[in-house]
Scaffold this active site. Structure first.
Site, PDB file in Angstrom:
ATOM      1  N   TYR A   1       0.703  -1.687   0.096  1.00 19.78           N
ATOM      2  CA  TYR A   1      -0.062   0.152  -0.466  1.00 19.78           C
ATOM      3  C   TYR A   1       1.513   1.345   0.266  1.00 19.78           C
ATOM      4  O   TYR A   1       2.035   1.102   0.125  1.00 19.78           O
ATOM      5  CB  TYR A   1      -1.265  -0.009   1.235  1.00 19.78           C
ATOM      6  CG  TYR A   1      -2.116  -0.948   1.198  1.00 19.78           C
ATOM      7  CD1 TYR A   1      -2.706  -1.151   0.245  1.00 19.78           C
ATOM      8  CD2 TYR A   1      -1.704  -2.695   1.805  1.00 19.78           C
ATOM      9  CE1 TYR A   1      -3.792  -1.935   0.253  1.00 19.78           C
ATOM     10  CE2 TYR A   1      -2.787  -3.322   1.897  1.00 19.78           C
ATOM     11  CZ  TYR A   1      -3.534  -3.593   0.941  1.00 19.78           C
ATOM     12  OH  TYR A   1      -4.472  -4.329   0.877  1.00 19.78           O
ATOM     13  N   CYS A   2       0.177   2.453  -0.074  1.00 19.10           N
ATOM     14  CA  CYS A   2       0.746   3.755  -0.223  1.00 19.10           C
ATOM     15  C   CYS A   2       1.941   3.747   1.234  1.00 19.10           C
ATOM     16  O   CYS A   2       0.918   3.638   1.950  1.00 19.10           O
ATOM     17  CB  CYS A   2       0.082   4.691  -0.718  1.00 19.10           C
ATOM     18  SG  CYS A   2       0.913   6.470  -0.749  1.00 19.10           S
ATOM     19  N   PRO A   3       2.804   4.047   0.996  1.00 22.98           N
ATOM     20  CA  PRO A   3       4.159   4.446   0.134  1.00 22.98           C
ATOM     21  C   PRO A   3       4.277   4.269  -0.768  1.00 22.98           C
ATOM     22  O   PRO A   3       5.434   4.156  -1.997  1.00 22.98           O
ATOM     23  CB  PRO A   3       4.406   5.937   0.119  1.00 22.98           C
ATOM     24  CG  PRO A   3       5.133   5.655   1.491  1.00 22.98           C
ATOM     25  CD  PRO A   3       3.470   4.691   1.483  1.00 22.98           C
ATOM     26  N   MET A   4       4.499   2.538  -0.618  1.00 22.40           N
ATOM     27  CA  MET A   4       5.832   1.593  -1.892  1.00 22.40           C
ATOM     28  C   MET A   4       5.707   1.245  -2.476  1.00 22.40           C
ATOM     29  O   MET A   4       6.947   1.221  -3.469  1.00 22.40           O
ATOM     30  CB  MET A   4       5.305   0.161  -0.802  1.00 22.40           C
ATOM     31  CG  MET A   4       6.026   0.297   0.771  1.00 22.40           C
ATOM     32  SD  MET A   4       7.259   0.759   1.069  1.00 22.40           S
ATOM     33  CE  MET A   4       8.286  -0.649   0.175  1.00 22.40           C
TER      34      MET A   4
ATOM     35  N   ASP B   1      -3.088  -1.223  -5.445  1.00 18.40           N
ATOM     36  CA  ASP B   1      -3.661  -0.830  -4.101  1.00 18.40           C
ATOM     37  C   ASP B   1      -4.349   0.383  -5.020  1.00 18.40           C
ATOM     38  O   ASP B   1      -3.705   0.830  -5.845  1.00 18.40           O
ATOM     39  CB  ASP B   1      -2.278   0.065  -3.429  1.00 18.40           C
ATOM     40  CG  ASP B   1      -2.683   1.513  -2.814  1.00 18.40           C
ATOM     41  OD1 ASP B   1      -3.530   1.455  -2.566  1.00 18.40           O
ATOM     42  OD2 ASP B   1      -1.807   2.412  -2.366  1.00 18.40           O
TER      43      ASP B   1
END
Length: 80
Positions: A13-16, A40
């Site tokens: 999920y953000c920010p990955m 995501d």
């Protein structure tokens, strides 16, 4: 779409997805295309915004059964 390299950010999920994109794009030559696979939904807004802020070219995004494939062309040798 044909890609020169792929980032697998499924299950992240953000920010990955953006962090992984930033790292991988640095390995590419100008003009090469990176495919980013993610699930995501935030990538639909995050990837175009990241491209605008870094100067890379957002080529589009495909969605299929809750998975997204975003395509980015590296524009220059500047840091991604």
């Amino acid at each position: 779409m044909e890609a020169d390299a792929t980032v697998d950010a499924l299950g992240m999920y953000c920010p990955m997805p953006i962090i992984l994109t930033s790292k991988k794009i640095k390995e590419l030559q100008a003009g090469q295309v990176l495919e980013v696979n993610a699930d995501d939904e935030g990538i639909k807004e995050d990837m175009p915004a990241w491209c605008r802020s870094t100067g890379n070219e957002f080529l589009g995004i495909e969605e299929h059964e809750g998975e997204y494939r975003a395509y980015v062309r590296k524009v220059s040798q500047s840091p991604g």
